[in-house]
Design a protein around this motif. Structure first.
Motif, mmCIF file in Angstrom:
data_model
loop_
_atom_site.group_PDB
_atom_site.id
_atom_site.type_symbol
_atom_site.label_atom_id
_atom_site.label_comp_id
_atom_site.label_asym_id
_atom_site.label_seq_id
_atom_site.Cartn_x
_atom_site.Cartn_y
_atom_site.Cartn_z
ATOM 1 N N ILE A 105 0.806 -1.220 0.000
ATOM 2 C CA ILE A 105 0.000 0.000 0.000
ATOM 3 C C ILE A 105 0.842 1.275 0.000
ATOM 4 C CG2 ILE A 105 -1.610 1.358 1.399
ATOM 5 C CD1 ILE A 105 -2.879 -1.274 2.250
ATOM 6 N N ILE A 106 1.884 1.337 0.803
ATOM 7 C CA ILE A 106 2.639 2.585 0.995
ATOM 8 C C ILE A 106 3.229 3.140 -0.299
ATOM 9 C CG2 ILE A 106 4.665 3.596 2.136
ATOM 10 C CD1 ILE A 106 3.915 1.935 4.608
ATOM 11 N N PRO A 107 3.861 2.349 -1.174
ATOM 12 C CA PRO A 107 4.399 2.941 -2.410
ATOM 13 C C PRO A 107 3.334 3.636 -3.266
ATOM 14 C CG PRO A 107 5.373 0.795 -2.050
ATOM 15 C CD PRO A 107 4.277 0.934 -1.040
ATOM 16 N N GLY A 108 2.152 3.047 -3.357
ATOM 17 C CA GLY A 108 1.073 3.681 -4.117
ATOM 18 C C GLY A 108 0.633 4.991 -3.485
ATOM 19 N N LEU A 109 0.551 5.008 -2.166
ATOM 20 C CA LEU A 109 0.180 6.233 -1.470
ATOM 21 C C LEU A 109 1.240 7.314 -1.670
ATOM 22 C CD1 LEU A 109 -1.195 4.760 1.884
ATOM 23 C CD2 LEU A 109 -2.523 5.727 -0.003
ATOM 24 N N LEU A 110 2.509 6.915 -1.606
ATOM 25 C CA LEU A 110 3.587 7.884 -1.824
ATOM 26 C C LEU A 110 3.520 8.481 -3.226
ATOM 27 C CD1 LEU A 110 6.599 6.118 -0.090
ATOM 28 C CD2 LEU A 110 5.484 8.231 0.614
ATOM 29 N N LYS B 297 0.876 8.890 -5.033
ATOM 30 C CA LYS B 297 -0.244 9.834 -5.051
ATOM 31 C C LYS B 297 0.131 11.143 -4.369
ATOM 32 C CE LYS B 297 -3.905 6.413 -5.362
ATOM 33 N NZ LYS B 297 -5.089 5.811 -4.728
ATOM 34 N N VAL B 298 0.849 11.057 -3.254
ATOM 35 C CA VAL B 298 1.280 12.267 -2.537
ATOM 36 C C VAL B 298 2.216 13.081 -3.415
ATOM 37 C CG1 VAL B 298 2.680 13.107 -0.603
ATOM 38 C CG2 VAL B 298 0.927 11.369 -0.217
ATOM 39 N N LYS C 142 2.411 13.110 -6.635
ATOM 40 C CA LYS C 142 1.634 13.679 -7.745
ATOM 41 C C LYS C 142 0.845 14.904 -7.269
ATOM 42 C CE LYS C 142 -1.697 12.517 -11.313
ATOM 43 N NZ LYS C 142 -2.538 11.483 -11.913
ATOM 44 N N LEU C 143 0.215 14.815 -6.103
ATOM 45 C CA LEU C 143 -0.530 15.949 -5.559
ATOM 46 C C LEU C 143 0.394 17.121 -5.247
ATOM 47 C CD1 LEU C 143 -3.046 14.113 -3.210
ATOM 48 C CD2 LEU C 143 -3.587 15.343 -5.317
ATOM 49 N N GLU C 144 1.577 16.834 -4.689
ATOM 50 C CA GLU C 144 2.539 17.904 -4.410
ATOM 51 C C GLU C 144 2.981 18.583 -5.701
ATOM 52 O OE1 GLU C 144 5.546 15.847 -2.169
ATOM 53 O OE2 GLU C 144 4.569 16.278 -0.262
ATOM 54 N N ASN C 145 3.205 17.794 -6.745
ATOM 55 C CA ASN C 145 3.590 18.355 -8.035
ATOM 56 C C ASN C 145 2.460 19.215 -8.600
ATOM 57 O OD1 ASN C 145 5.357 18.714 -10.245
ATOM 58 N ND2 ASN C 145 4.192 17.191 -11.405
ATOM 59 N N ASN C 146 1.221 18.726 -8.497
ATOM 60 C CA ASN C 146 0.076 19.502 -8.970
ATOM 61 C C ASN C 146 -0.042 20.816 -8.207
ATOM 62 O OD1 ASN C 146 -0.575 17.489 -10.784
ATOM 63 N ND2 ASN C 146 -2.232 16.646 -9.569
ATOM 64 N N LEU C 147 0.187 20.775 -6.897
ATOM 65 C CA LEU C 147 0.120 21.983 -6.083
ATOM 66 C C LEU C 147 1.192 22.986 -6.508
ATOM 67 C CD1 LEU C 147 -1.181 23.495 -3.749
ATOM 68 C CD2 LEU C 147 0.378 22.292 -2.203
ATOM 69 N N LYS C 148 2.393 22.509 -6.803
ATOM 70 C CA LYS C 148 3.450 23.400 -7.293
ATOM 71 C C LYS C 148 3.033 24.054 -8.602
ATOM 72 C CE LYS C 148 7.379 20.998 -5.233
ATOM 73 N NZ LYS C 148 8.567 20.170 -5.492
ATOM 74 N N GLN C 149 2.405 23.286 -9.490
ATOM 75 C CA GLN C 149 1.956 23.833 -10.767
ATOM 76 C C GLN C 149 0.868 24.879 -10.554
ATOM 77 O OE1 GLN C 149 0.855 20.383 -13.079
ATOM 78 N NE2 GLN C 149 2.967 19.916 -13.626
ATOM 79 N N VAL C 150 -0.060 24.624 -9.641
ATOM 80 C CA VAL C 150 -1.128 25.579 -9.343
ATOM 81 C C VAL C 150 -0.529 26.855 -8.764
ATOM 82 C CG1 VAL C 150 -3.090 26.028 -7.801
ATOM 83 C CG2 VAL C 150 -2.977 23.894 -9.085
ATOM 84 N N ASN C 151 0.414 26.721 -7.840
ATOM 85 C CA ASN C 151 1.059 27.903 -7.257
ATOM 86 C C ASN C 151 1.790 28.714 -8.319
ATOM 87 O OD1 ASN C 151 0.153 27.391 -4.662
ATOM 88 N ND2 ASN C 151 1.967 26.215 -4.109
ATOM 89 N N LYS C 152 2.455 28.034 -9.248
ATOM 90 C CA LYS C 152 3.149 28.743 -10.329
ATOM 91 C C LYS C 152 2.151 29.481 -11.212
ATOM 92 C CE LYS C 152 6.315 28.208 -14.209
ATOM 93 N NZ LYS C 152 5.722 29.332 -14.874
#
Length: 92
Positions: free
Chosen positions: A52-57, A59-60, A62-72
C-alpha cells in the motif's frame, strides 16, 4: 556510545520493498570500498503495508507536483494582472 552509533546516521528507506523503514548507515559508507554498511532499526513491515505505501507515496508526490503547478500558475496570473493594471494606469 559504540563506534557504530558515533559514525552512523539514522535514515528512512522509501524504496518499494522497505517504505518508511528506518535504518542506521555509516555517513561515509560509499567511500568504504563502495559497500553499503547499514542496520535496520525498525522490524520488517507486513506485506500489506509494503503493497500500500508505495502507491500512497506516488499519489502524494503527484498531488505535491500539482500543487506546485497551481502555485506557479497563480503567481503567473498575479504577474499578468499587475502588468495589466500598470498598462491601464499608463493609458489614463
Amino acid at each position: 556510545m559504540s563506534l557504530w552509533a558515533k559514525c552512523s546516521k539514522r535514515k528512512t528507506s522509501w524504496t518499494d520493498l522497505n517504505p518508511g523503514q528506518r535504518y542506521s548507515a555509516f555517513e561515509n559508507f560509499r567511500e568504504v570500498g563502495g559497500r553499503c554498511y547499514f542496520v535496520w532499526i525498525d522490524p520488517p513491515m507486513c506485506t500489506r503495508a509494503r503493497q500500500i505505501i508505495p502507491g500512497l507515496l506516488k499519489k502524494v508526490y503527484k498531488l505535491e507536483n500539482n500543487l506546485k503547478q497551481v502555485n506557479k500558475l497563480e503567481n503567473d496570473m498575479k504577474q499578468l494582472e499587475d502588468d495589466l493594471e500598470r498598462k491601464r494606469s499608463r493609458e489614463k
